[in-house]
Design a protein around this motif. Structure first.
Motif, PDB file in Angstrom:
ATOM      1  N   PHE B 291       0.835  -1.210   0.000  1.00  0.00           N
ATOM      2  CA  PHE B 291       0.000   0.000   0.000  1.00  0.00           C
ATOM      3  C   PHE B 291       0.869   1.259   0.000  1.00  0.00           C
ATOM      4  CE2 PHE B 291      -3.596  -2.604   1.881  1.00  0.00           C
ATOM      5  CZ  PHE B 291      -4.323  -2.570   0.714  1.00  0.00           C
ATOM      6  N   THR B 294       2.631   1.707  -3.493  1.00  0.00           N
ATOM      7  CA  THR B 294       1.822   1.512  -4.693  1.00  0.00           C
ATOM      8  C   THR B 294       2.373   2.318  -5.876  1.00  0.00           C
ATOM      9  OG1 THR B 294      -0.127   1.110  -3.367  1.00  0.00           O
ATOM     10  CG2 THR B 294      -0.508   1.768  -5.625  1.00  0.00           C
ATOM     11  N   ALA B 392       0.813  -6.945  -5.519  1.00  0.00           N
ATOM     12  CA  ALA B 392       1.676  -5.922  -6.109  1.00  0.00           C
ATOM     13  C   ALA B 392       1.811  -6.138  -7.610  1.00  0.00           C
ATOM     14  CB  ALA B 392       3.051  -5.960  -5.451  1.00  0.00           C
ATOM     15  N   LEU B 395      -1.081  -4.967  -9.829  1.00  0.00           N
ATOM     16  CA  LEU B 395      -1.393  -3.538  -9.936  1.00  0.00           C
ATOM     17  C   LEU B 395      -1.147  -3.074 -11.368  1.00  0.00           C
ATOM     18  CD1 LEU B 395       0.270  -2.091  -6.707  1.00  0.00           C
ATOM     19  CD2 LEU B 395      -2.161  -2.019  -7.257  1.00  0.00           C
ATOM     20  N   ALA B 400      -1.877   2.097 -10.234  1.00  0.00           N
ATOM     21  CA  ALA B 400      -0.900   2.195  -9.154  1.00  0.00           C
ATOM     22  C   ALA B 400      -0.439   3.637  -8.988  1.00  0.00           C
ATOM     23  CB  ALA B 400       0.285   1.290  -9.436  1.00  0.00           C
TER      24      ALA B 400
END
Lengths: 234, 406
Positions: B291, B294, B392, B395, B400
């Motif tokens: 997070f 990102t 991840a 994304l 992102a």
């Protein structure tokens, strides 16, 4: 040579039941070596068009060709390959990896492209000299000014000798002297290396550097004109 | 790859405290597992050692019809000329000690208190009696020609409030099916640090035990200790005859082995629970990291980093956390196991006659357990990175970077 071609490109964003037509059928052709500004008010579709050309996103309809290759329906990894091989990015925010030094940030695309250690070292050294930051090689982003960070981002975009560099509001977060420095570097590199630049902006100080200005409004190109005079700040 | 390792390492250093505590969580988990494994191993190993030393030996040679559960003293269930048989067995090279023993059921009474006991007729001079001799608390050890003396365990003495020098009445089964009783003097009180054993065992010289049970020159079994327990099957095969049965310590301690098997089964369950909790901490750390980063992940993706490399980045970070955690776990666990193996845990009278557990458990960590648990902790830490890594890698660069306030 035609580096970018978009044919009737549309992009519709859906958020819940709400549809937003960001692009409504854009036809654009960019030739090799151009230094083109994409202008228009906020929400006109500049960033969306750059993202589609940069293979960061996929169009809802239409066709996008980059460097002679149809990239419209490529999968995730194929798009990553195109980005790694042919496209450099300069973003509005100073998009450097904070844990890497200036040298390592510039080196990253070369690593992803599988260049040898000696090739990387030589290229990064050359790029650091081009952006006038050879003495900042081992500085982390937080030790550099905004303008210096953006110059490192330009160098990173140029590292792989891309056919095209896309810059989204490259000077938006910079003061006038730093903004001018970044634009000077971009203009110089365009002239010296022949790399194609396409940048989105609504900053009049930046627009004056462009040799071609494409104006977007409500997802459509409403004006496309060549600017005869040479770049002011160059 | 080096660049990825460098990035992963620096990413972890960005939030040193969080990385430290995540590693520590794994370390504490591993330390706990090492201690638990060592405790179970130590308990089982200790119980087996105790049983071999005090009760079963490595081997017992018995008459074909002898049933250990019945403590029969009928002639047909006993070995005749036991000293001669024991001497023959003792002459075998792998044998350390062979000594005859007579087991008989009895009742010990002191005024108005009585309790069921097992009489153990012994050759008092045998080296096999060392645990009793060394464990004498009060009074004196027995001589083979003592005709009225017995030794009792500390737990039994406490139970009946007896002390050395007290006289007690002992009732014993005899070979002809009757019972006989006689007044004995408690010569001394011993402890084997195994309350369950000390509570029901009365020692007396073999000749006296044979006299009270009317089993002249017979014994229930030849108690055999080997120099090396690996030789047990070889010696068993060498001793097996038509008239005798040879029972190994593995057979005599079946309950203990079954308990070990059961313990190992539920320990795996506990391992998984502990490791799952640890994994949750690592998953949480890495998700937080996804997070927070990102936009960076978007940038890396935009400049051409493929999903597999982005995933690798998180696996490397998880590996670093795991290595740190394992290092911490081995140190913390090593210290805990060291104390648990030298000082031990006091558990009191917990054992049973079928499973002789000492009053103190000493941990014992096997190399195999240490390696298995370390590998297990590492694998769990790596697996914990799977979800954040996939998160991840999935994304989209545009999303992102938008998430990163582009």
């Amino acid at each position: 040579m035609e580096v970018v071609k978009t044919e009737n490109v549309t992009r519709i964003y859906r958020v819940g039941d709400v549809e937003t037509n960001a692009l409504r059928g854009v036809n654009l052709s960019i030739q090799s070596g151009e230094f083109t500004a994409l202008i228009g008010p906020s929400g006109s579709g500049k960033t969306t068009l750059l993202q589609l050309i940069g293979c960061l996103d996929m169009p809802t309809s239409g066709r996008v060709t980059v460097n002679g290759k149809d990239v419209t329906n490529l999968n995730r990894n194929q798009r990553a390959d195109i980005r790694a091989e042919s496209i450099g990015f300069v973003f509005q925010f100073f998009a450097l990896i904070p844990t890497l030094t200036a040298y390592e940030n510039i080196e990253m695309p070369l690593l992803l492209a599988g260049k040898s250690s000696s090739e990387r070292a030589e290229r990064v050294k050359q790029l650091l000299e081009w952006i006038d930051l050879p003495d900042r090689a081992n500085y982390r982003p937080d030790q550099l000014s905004g303008g210096q960070q953006q110059r490192v981002a330009v160098a990173r975009a140029l590292a792989i000798n891309p056919a095209l560099i896309l810059a989204d509001e490259p000077t938006a977060n910079l003061d006038t002297p730093n903004g001018r420095q970044v634009m000077d570097v971009m203009t110089r590199l365009n002239k010296e290396t022949g790399v194609t630049f396409l940048f989105a902006t609504h900053d009049p100080r930046v627009i004056q550097y462009a040799r071609r200005v494409v104006t977007l409004q409500d997802g459509l190109i409403i004006k496309d004109e060549l600017v005869e005079k040479s770049a002011v700040g160059a | 790859m080096m660049q990825l390792i460098k990035m992963a390492f620096r990413d972890l250093l960005r939030n040193k405290r969080r990385s430290f505590f995540s590693s520590l969580a794994l370390g504490m988990g591993l330390a706990l597992l090492l201690l638990m494994a060592a405790t179970v191993s130590g308990e089982i190993r200790g119980a087996m050692d105790t049983s071999i030393r005090l009760d079963s030996g490595h081997l017992q040679v018995r008459a074909k019809t002898y049933d250990a559960n019945k403590n029969s003293v009928a002639y047909e269930d006993l070995i005749a000329n036991p000293n001669e048989v024991a001497a023959k067995i003792a002459s075998l090279e792998p044998v350390s000690v062979a000594t005859p023993r007579l087991f008989a059921s009895g009742i010990l009474s002191d005024r108005d208190e009585t309790t069921g006991i097992r009489i153990l007729g012994i050759d008092t001079s045998s080296p096999a009696m060392a645990p009793f001799k060394d464990g004498m608390l009060t009074g004196k050890y027995l001589e083979n020609d003592d005709r009225s003396g017995i030794l009792i365990g500390e737990t039994l003495a406490n139970k009946l409030s007896l002390k050395a020098g007290d006289a007690v009445n002992l009732l014993a089964n005899t070979s002809n099916g009757d019972v006989d009783q006689q007044l004995f003097t408690i010569r001394g009180i011993f402890t084997t640090h195994t309350p369950a054993f000390d509570e029901y065992t009365v020692l007396m010289p073999l000749a006296k035990a044979q006299a009270i049970t009317k089993t002249e020159d017979h014994a229930s079994a030849i108690f055999v200790l080997l120099k090396n327990s690996d030789q047990v099957d070889n010696v068993k095969n060498a001793l097996q005859t038509e008239q005798l049965q040879v029972v190994t310590y593995l057979k005599m301690n079946e309950v203990l082995l079954q308990t070990e098997e059961f313990s190992r089964g539920y320990m795996v369950l506990i391992y998984l629970i502990v490791l799952a909790i640890t994994a949750a901490v690592i998953v949480n750390t890495l998700i937080m990291s996804v997070f927070e980063r990102t936009r960076e992940i978007g940038i890396l993706s935009a400049i051409g980093m493929k999903s597999t490399r982005i995933m690798s980045l998180f696996f490397i970070e998880s590996s670093f956390l795991a290595i740190g955690g394992i290092f911490a776990g081995l140190i913390i666990g090593g210290i805990m196991v060291y104390f648990a193996s030298t000082v031990g845990f006091y558990i009191g009278n917990y054992g049973a006659t079928s499973m002789l557990i000492g009053e103190r458990i000493y941990a014992y960590l096997t190399l195999k357990d240490a390696i298995d648990l370390t590998i297990m902790a590492f694998i769990v830490a790596i697996l914990a990175a799977l979800y954040p890594a996939i998160m991840a890698a999935r994304l989209e660069p545009v999303e992102a970077m938008r998430g990163g306030k582009i």
